[in-house]
Write a protein that holds these residues in place. Sequence first.
Motif, PDB file in Angstrom:
ATOM      1  N   LEU A 106     -10.432   5.456   3.150  1.00  0.00           N
ATOM      2  CA  LEU A 106      -9.659   4.333   2.607  1.00  0.00           C
ATOM      3  C   LEU A 106      -9.339   4.570   1.125  1.00  0.00           C
ATOM      4  O   LEU A 106      -8.198   4.373   0.680  1.00  0.00           O
ATOM      5  CB  LEU A 106     -10.456   3.029   2.788  1.00  0.00           C
ATOM      6  CG  LEU A 106      -9.916   1.778   2.101  1.00  0.00           C
ATOM      7  CD1 LEU A 106      -8.521   1.403   2.613  1.00  0.00           C
ATOM      8  CD2 LEU A 106     -10.885   0.595   2.302  1.00  0.00           C
TER       9      LEU A 106
ATOM     10  N   ASN B 268      -1.756   0.142   6.914  1.00  0.00           N
ATOM     11  CA  ASN B 268      -1.298  -1.146   7.455  1.00  0.00           C
ATOM     12  C   ASN B 268      -0.457  -1.944   6.455  1.00  0.00           C
ATOM     13  O   ASN B 268      -0.431  -3.170   6.482  1.00  0.00           O
ATOM     14  CB  ASN B 268      -2.497  -1.948   7.975  1.00  0.00           C
ATOM     15  CG  ASN B 268      -3.553  -2.174   6.916  1.00  0.00           C
ATOM     16  OD1 ASN B 268      -3.353  -1.822   5.754  1.00  0.00           O
ATOM     17  ND2 ASN B 268      -4.666  -2.769   7.296  1.00  0.00           N
TER      18      ASN B 268
ATOM     19  N   THR C   3      -5.677  -6.771  10.806  1.00  0.00           N
ATOM     20  CA  THR C   3      -5.881  -5.494  10.115  1.00  0.00           C
ATOM     21  C   THR C   3      -5.211  -4.347  10.863  1.00  0.00           C
ATOM     22  O   THR C   3      -4.556  -3.500  10.261  1.00  0.00           O
ATOM     23  CB  THR C   3      -7.396  -5.214   9.974  1.00  0.00           C
ATOM     24  OG1 THR C   3      -8.019  -6.357   9.380  1.00  0.00           O
ATOM     25  CG2 THR C   3      -7.647  -3.991   9.131  1.00  0.00           C
TER      26      THR C   3
ATOM     27  N   LYS D 110       0.824  -1.214   0.000  1.00  0.00           N
ATOM     28  CA  LYS D 110       0.000   0.000   0.000  1.00  0.00           C
ATOM     29  C   LYS D 110       0.865   1.274   0.000  1.00  0.00           C
ATOM     30  O   LYS D 110       2.071   1.224   0.263  1.00  0.00           O
ATOM     31  CB  LYS D 110      -0.933  -0.033   1.216  1.00  0.00           C
ATOM     32  CG  LYS D 110      -1.986  -1.152   1.152  1.00  0.00           C
ATOM     33  CD  LYS D 110      -2.922  -1.076   2.352  1.00  0.00           C
ATOM     34  CE  LYS D 110      -4.005  -2.137   2.288  1.00  0.00           C
ATOM     35  NZ  LYS D 110      -4.944  -2.032   3.441  1.00  0.00           N
TER      36      LYS D 110
ATOM     37  N   HIS E 129     -16.764  -2.545   0.848  1.00  0.00           N
ATOM     38  CA  HIS E 129     -16.746  -1.717   2.066  1.00  0.00           C
ATOM     39  C   HIS E 129     -17.476  -0.377   1.884  1.00  0.00           C
ATOM     40  O   HIS E 129     -17.348   0.500   2.734  1.00  0.00           O
ATOM     41  CB  HIS E 129     -15.308  -1.405   2.482  1.00  0.00           C
ATOM     42  CG  HIS E 129     -14.531  -2.605   2.924  1.00  0.00           C
ATOM     43  ND1 HIS E 129     -14.991  -3.485   3.873  1.00  0.00           N
ATOM     44  CD2 HIS E 129     -13.309  -3.081   2.548  1.00  0.00           C
ATOM     45  CE1 HIS E 129     -14.093  -4.448   4.066  1.00  0.00           C
ATOM     46  NE2 HIS E 129     -13.079  -4.227   3.269  1.00  0.00           N
TER      47      HIS E 129
ATOM     48  N   PHE F  48     -15.343   4.239   7.120  1.00  0.00           N
ATOM     49  CA  PHE F  48     -13.976   4.576   6.706  1.00  0.00           C
ATOM     50  C   PHE F  48     -13.768   4.501   5.196  1.00  0.00           C
ATOM     51  O   PHE F  48     -12.651   4.684   4.720  1.00  0.00           O
ATOM     52  CB  PHE F  48     -12.969   3.665   7.424  1.00  0.00           C
ATOM     53  CG  PHE F  48     -13.167   2.186   7.172  1.00  0.00           C
ATOM     54  CD1 PHE F  48     -12.703   1.577   6.009  1.00  0.00           C
ATOM     55  CD2 PHE F  48     -13.819   1.391   8.108  1.00  0.00           C
ATOM     56  CE1 PHE F  48     -12.871   0.215   5.784  1.00  0.00           C
ATOM     57  CE2 PHE F  48     -14.002   0.024   7.888  1.00  0.00           C
ATOM     58  CZ  PHE F  48     -13.528  -0.557   6.720  1.00  0.00           C
TER      59      PHE F  48
ATOM     60  N   ARG G 280       2.290  -6.679   9.021  1.00  0.00           N
ATOM     61  CA  ARG G 280       1.628  -5.476   9.547  1.00  0.00           C
ATOM     62  C   ARG G 280       2.227  -5.045  10.893  1.00  0.00           C
ATOM     63  O   ARG G 280       2.311  -3.849  11.173  1.00  0.00           O
ATOM     64  CB  ARG G 280       0.124  -5.716   9.634  1.00  0.00           C
ATOM     65  CG  ARG G 280      -0.525  -5.612   8.247  1.00  0.00           C
ATOM     66  CD  ARG G 280      -1.925  -6.113   8.235  1.00  0.00           C
ATOM     67  NE  ARG G 280      -2.662  -5.663   7.046  1.00  0.00           N
ATOM     68  CZ  ARG G 280      -3.879  -6.083   6.724  1.00  0.00           C
ATOM     69  NH1 ARG G 280      -4.499  -6.972   7.482  1.00  0.00           N
ATOM     70  NH2 ARG G 280      -4.482  -5.614   5.648  1.00  0.00           N
TER      71      ARG G 280
ATOM     72  N   ILE H 243      -4.533   1.336  11.749  1.00  0.00           N
ATOM     73  CA  ILE H 243      -5.544   0.447  11.148  1.00  0.00           C
ATOM     74  C   ILE H 243      -5.774   0.751   9.660  1.00  0.00           C
ATOM     75  O   ILE H 243      -6.150  -0.128   8.894  1.00  0.00           O
ATOM     76  CB  ILE H 243      -6.853   0.470  11.962  1.00  0.00           C
ATOM     77  CG1 ILE H 243      -7.755  -0.710  11.558  1.00  0.00           C
ATOM     78  CG2 ILE H 243      -7.565   1.798  11.830  1.00  0.00           C
ATOM     79  CD1 ILE H 243      -8.853  -1.032  12.539  1.00  0.00           C
TER      80      ILE H 243
ATOM     81  N   TYR I 199     -12.584  -1.692  -3.613  1.00  0.00           N
ATOM     82  CA  TYR I 199     -13.043  -1.820  -2.221  1.00  0.00           C
ATOM     83  C   TYR I 199     -14.566  -1.686  -2.099  1.00  0.00           C
ATOM     84  O   TYR I 199     -15.061  -1.361  -1.017  1.00  0.00           O
ATOM     85  CB  TYR I 199     -12.346  -0.784  -1.340  1.00  0.00           C
ATOM     86  CG  TYR I 199     -10.952  -1.201  -0.871  1.00  0.00           C
ATOM     87  CD1 TYR I 199     -10.778  -2.326  -0.057  1.00  0.00           C
ATOM     88  CD2 TYR I 199      -9.828  -0.481  -1.232  1.00  0.00           C
ATOM     89  CE1 TYR I 199      -9.517  -2.714   0.381  1.00  0.00           C
ATOM     90  CE2 TYR I 199      -8.551  -0.859  -0.792  1.00  0.00           C
ATOM     91  CZ  TYR I 199      -8.412  -1.981   0.020  1.00  0.00           C
ATOM     92  OH  TYR I 199      -7.164  -2.358   0.458  1.00  0.00           O
TER      93      TYR I 199
ATOM     94  N   ARG J  39      -2.679 -14.366   4.462  1.00  0.00           N
ATOM     95  CA  ARG J  39      -3.427 -13.684   5.537  1.00  0.00           C
ATOM     96  C   ARG J  39      -2.696 -13.866   6.881  1.00  0.00           C
ATOM     97  O   ARG J  39      -2.630 -12.940   7.689  1.00  0.00           O
ATOM     98  CB  ARG J  39      -4.850 -14.245   5.661  1.00  0.00           C
ATOM     99  CG  ARG J  39      -5.772 -13.960   4.482  1.00  0.00           C
ATOM    100  CD  ARG J  39      -6.130 -12.508   4.321  1.00  0.00           C
ATOM    101  NE  ARG J  39      -6.903 -11.965   5.420  1.00  0.00           N
ATOM    102  CZ  ARG J  39      -7.499 -10.774   5.391  1.00  0.00           C
ATOM    103  NH1 ARG J  39      -7.420  -9.993   4.309  1.00  0.00           N
ATOM    104  NH2 ARG J  39      -8.159 -10.325   6.418  1.00  0.00           N
TER     105      ARG J  39
END
Length: 140
Positions: A63, A114, A93, A11, A54, A59, A104, A111, A51, A87
């Motif tokens: 995000l 991450n 997260t 990210k 979500h 958020f 992470r 949060i 995304y 994972r």
Amino acid sequence: MDIQQTLSIIKPDAMKSKLSGKIINFIEEKGFSIIAQKKIILVQKQAEAFYSVHNERPFFQELVSFMISGPILVQIIEAKEGVSLYRKIMGSTNPKEAEEGTIRKLYGTDIQCNAVHGSDSLENANIESSFFFNKLEIIS
Ligand code: ADP
Ligand code: MG
């Protein structure tokens, strides 16, 4: 023990902090092969689409803004039971709650920032991989 492919994203926070090399090394040392990779900058509509699951969450817009704030490194990575393995090595997260020795915990900030994304199921791994890559870009 099936070989599975999963989608990883390094990210913008980790890219800005020049942590991509360390994260790639970590992923490979855990047994993954990188079978597709590219550095891109998402535009708003693409981040919203990626995304979209979500989009009702409080958020969501934050995000999306974060994910378009700079380059990301998108990868398809492959290993035995790769979806759940990634994972596991990513950690929770929230980096503050992530297990010691996870990506992470080592490289995340909070949060939102991450460090990495990883698909949460085999079905989503396939959907997310084809969101970013065509067949010619995947070298397994
Ligand atoms: P994960 O990435 O672990 O699968 P989610 O799918 O729940 O987590 O959330 C997607 C991403 O949205 C997270 O990785 C994080 O960047 C961001 N996020 C999740 N929860 C929050 C929150 N409460 N506040 C801000 N950002 C969040
Ligand atoms: Mg998720």
